[in-house]
Design a protein around this motif. Sequence first.
Motif, PDB file in Angstrom:
ATOM      1  N   UNK A   9      50.117  91.383  36.584  1.00 47.46           N
ATOM      2  CA  UNK A   9      50.191  92.852  36.615  1.00 47.46           C
ATOM      3  C   UNK A   9      49.278  93.561  35.623  1.00 47.46           C
ATOM      4  N   UNK A  10      48.985  92.938  34.514  1.00 50.96           N
ATOM      5  CA  UNK A  10      48.129  93.624  33.555  1.00 50.96           C
ATOM      6  C   UNK A  10      48.827  94.756  32.840  1.00 50.96           C
ATOM      7  N   UNK A  11      48.185  95.908  32.872  1.00 46.79           N
ATOM      8  CA  UNK A  11      48.617  97.052  32.068  1.00 46.79           C
ATOM      9  C   UNK A  11      50.077  97.449  32.297  1.00 46.79           C
ATOM     10  N   UNK A  68      45.587  98.844  43.825  1.00 48.34           N
ATOM     11  CA  UNK A  68      45.668  99.215  42.418  1.00 48.34           C
ATOM     12  C   UNK A  68      46.941  98.662  41.797  1.00 48.34           C
ATOM     13  N   UNK A  69      46.827  98.318  40.512  1.00 49.01           N
ATOM     14  CA  UNK A  69      47.997  97.788  39.808  1.00 49.01           C
ATOM     15  C   UNK A  69      47.935  96.279  39.678  1.00 49.01           C
ATOM     16  N   UNK A  70      46.928  95.674  40.318  1.00 52.56           N
ATOM     17  CA  UNK A  70      46.764  94.227  40.198  1.00 52.56           C
ATOM     18  C   UNK A  70      45.670  93.961  39.173  1.00 52.56           C
ATOM     19  N   UNK A  71      46.039  93.200  38.167  1.00 47.41           N
ATOM     20  CA  UNK A  71      45.085  92.921  37.115  1.00 47.41           C
ATOM     21  C   UNK A  71      44.263  91.675  37.460  1.00 47.41           C
ATOM     22  N   UNK A 166      41.746  95.239  40.957  1.00 47.13           N
ATOM     23  CA  UNK A 166      41.221  96.593  40.756  1.00 47.13           C
ATOM     24  C   UNK A 166      41.720  97.231  39.465  1.00 47.13           C
ATOM     25  N   UNK A 167      42.813  96.719  38.920  1.00 47.93           N
ATOM     26  CA  UNK A 167      43.393  97.344  37.734  1.00 47.93           C
ATOM     27  C   UNK A 167      44.129  98.624  38.100  1.00 47.93           C
ATOM     28  N   UNK A 168      44.297  99.492  37.136  1.00 47.94           N
ATOM     29  CA  UNK A 168      44.984 100.757  37.398  1.00 47.94           C
ATOM     30  C   UNK A 168      46.481 100.579  37.570  1.00 47.94           C
ATOM     31  N   UNK A 169      47.112 101.631  38.064  1.00 47.93           N
ATOM     32  CA  UNK A 169      48.562 101.619  38.291  1.00 47.93           C
ATOM     33  C   UNK A 169      48.863 101.574  39.785  1.00 47.93           C
ATOM     34  N   UNK A 170      50.001 101.020  40.167  1.00 47.46           N
ATOM     35  CA  UNK A 170      50.371 101.040  41.585  1.00 47.46           C
ATOM     36  C   UNK A 170      50.447 102.484  42.089  1.00 47.46           C
ATOM     37  N   UNK A 171      49.863 102.690  43.255  1.00 46.84           N
ATOM     38  CA  UNK A 171      49.804 104.045  43.795  1.00 46.84           C
ATOM     39  C   UNK A 171      51.209 104.584  44.020  1.00 46.84           C
ATOM     40  N   UNK A 172      51.428 105.792  43.526  1.00 43.03           N
ATOM     41  CA  UNK A 172      52.722 106.439  43.720  1.00 43.03           C
ATOM     42  C   UNK A 172      53.589 106.415  42.479  1.00 43.03           C
TER      43      UNK A 172
END
Lengths: 396, 377
Positions: A9-11, A68-71, A166-172
């Motif tokens: 999950x990363x971040x 998004x949200x996958x590290x 892609x990193x980032x946060x899960x959409x929503x």
Amino acid sequence: MEKLIIIKYGELTTKKENINLFINTLNKNIKEKLKEFSVKIEYDKGRMFIRVLDNAFANVIETLKEVFGIHEIIIGYEINTLDLEEIKKNIQFLVKEKKFTTFKIETKRSNKKIKKTSIEISSEIGAFLLKENQNIKVDIHNPEIKIHLELRNKESYIYFETIKGLGGYPVGTLGKGILMLSGGIDSPVAGFLSIKRGVKVEGIYFESPPHTSIEAKKKVEELARILSKYNGETKLHIINFTAIQEAIYKNIPHEYLITIMRRMMYRISSIIASRSNAKILVNGESIGQVASQTLTSMKAINEVVKLPVIRPVACFDKLEIIDFAKKIGTYGTSILPFEDCCTIFVPEHPVINPDSKVCENYETLIPYQELIYKAIKNHEIIKISEQEKNDYEDIL
Amino acid sequence: MIYLDYSATTPISFDVLDSYNKVSKEFIGNPNSLHSLGSKAKDLISNATKQISELLNVLEQEIIYTSGATESNNMALIGVAKAYKRYGNHIIVSKLEHPSIYKICEYLESVGFKISYVDCDQEGLIDFEDLKRKVKPETILVSICAVNSEMGIRQPLKMIRQIIKKENNNIIFHSDMTQGLGKIPLNVHDTDLASFSIHKVYGPKGIGLLYKSSKIKLEPIIYGSSKENDIRPGTPAVALIAAASKAIRLNIHDLDRKETFIRKLNEKIVKELAHFEGVKINQTKYSIPHILNMSLPHIKPETFLHAMEEYEIYLGTNTACSSGEISNSIMAVYKDKERAATSIRISLSYLTTIDEINRFLNCFELIYKRLSALTYE
């Protein structure tokens, strides 16, 4: 031993209190994204495991690269035991297929009941591999291959390379935003960047038929379709802006056309936002790019709404935005030559430093509240999903 | 009825016909019109083209719709000749081409181009040495079909391309792939231009394709007002294009399995016909099994064809387009005029049944005996 995909999950894992929301949302998003594949997903607070049932690993991984949200995405092997002898045998089996001269073993044990420390386990397995294989040695600083071993409750996992997600946060997970989507190069990039930070976007598009064509609208739908790869099913609000735009053109001094048009768009977007329970507006404005994007203009325009307006590309150069648009695949569509409502009725000398008091005075010249009410009342909502809706399936 | 002339044309598949009908009824707009009916039709065409481009592994803008392979061949040969004439006036074609290629060459000769005809060996394969000899600095175009229409001889296009390009890298390579589509795997990237016909793959008559590599240019052979496609102007044939896209999709896969089946039918016929004295099978190791050509000594092909027709069995003589003349291909391979003048062609499909072949063989025996007796009297 079973081959499977492991997601890191990363971040996310730093979000102590909301962690369940984040991981559940990620799970939901991944499920939706992989609905075409037969997969089984299991997850806990540390990892997600995806079992691919029809051997479509490569395609599943390509698809996961758009979430998004996958590290990190890892192809791993699961063994249903913590027994070191078994693990050694399996690692040897996997290592046999690989060509390398130097290696390193990295062990993690989330199961603290195991008596040996990670370092002890690594060195024991390392010694075993050195004995079983010729011409290999350990290099802990710069190994050709890294052998990862993770010992969990009852299972252990072996893997080698990791693929960057892609990193980032899960959409929503951060709520909703209304993306002002014009059809140009900048706004899809702005949309992508806000989606990256976990904002689920709904698009809003202003059309002015007959001044703008159906092709211009199609183009925006296509842009929304590209964004829906990352955003999931995307709502697109289509506002018929003709009456407002004509009223402005007829009644308001032309140097203020753009400023007042933008103020109307902001007002409408903000109403749509509150109806959709969106917390922010997102747009592709970039400081100084055009007359309506000087700081004074932004101030005069921004004043009509109370919501935060996020401008992800505000500080990017045009060429940087173009590179980004090419990377996410919106550029080719954005440059299709159809007029949108921002390119029709363009005054020769738009005001560069508009004054909001002047705007307010000019706006009394048109019944804008009534026009806005009508436009919103009749607005069209299209739901756009990633799979290009092929109406022609039976024909072609 | 037993139809054994699938290489002349195929019966339209009902699925494809349904699409044709549906599009004709529901997409009435001219794709060049600006209104929504126009864009609806245009959108359909662009989806159809996208599908074809994916199936053929080319770019969408590399597909040109024509009325059929003859037009595609014209557009390719004349288009290249006009566009590249300042680089040379020499064109090479094989001796195994469809008659339309030779007619185009006759025209090009009449306006100053020089045509060379490259030989083939006893197996029908292009004579590589002869090809090398014939390539000159002023050669601008080589055209060699992927599969010969009379004997089904398949050419190694990739190798031919390498030979040509090694001798003269500027030469444009065209291939008439009409008899290959839907029968063998094709790689259009072996060529710069490739012709296709849709009615050979269970689609409607009246539509063909020309693949044109984006790296080369063509002069149009007809002129009109369309901006979208200035190489082939005119109102696009929306329903035909949709049907073409579907026909290709339905017929480009599963080729191996179909070929294995057809090969069995072919072998059965060859084996049975071996009992008839004088029957010469015109088939080499490079022939695809879908096309089975044979010469019946002293029997006029047309007479034989009509005699079979009395039993509702339909087959071909040479190609449908040149009945009555001697076969160029058989002449080129066997150098035997009698053989080239007495050939008939059976062409098979995955739709052909063993039962049909048995009935064909029975009638063949009957008619062959009858007509042979007449000839010898």
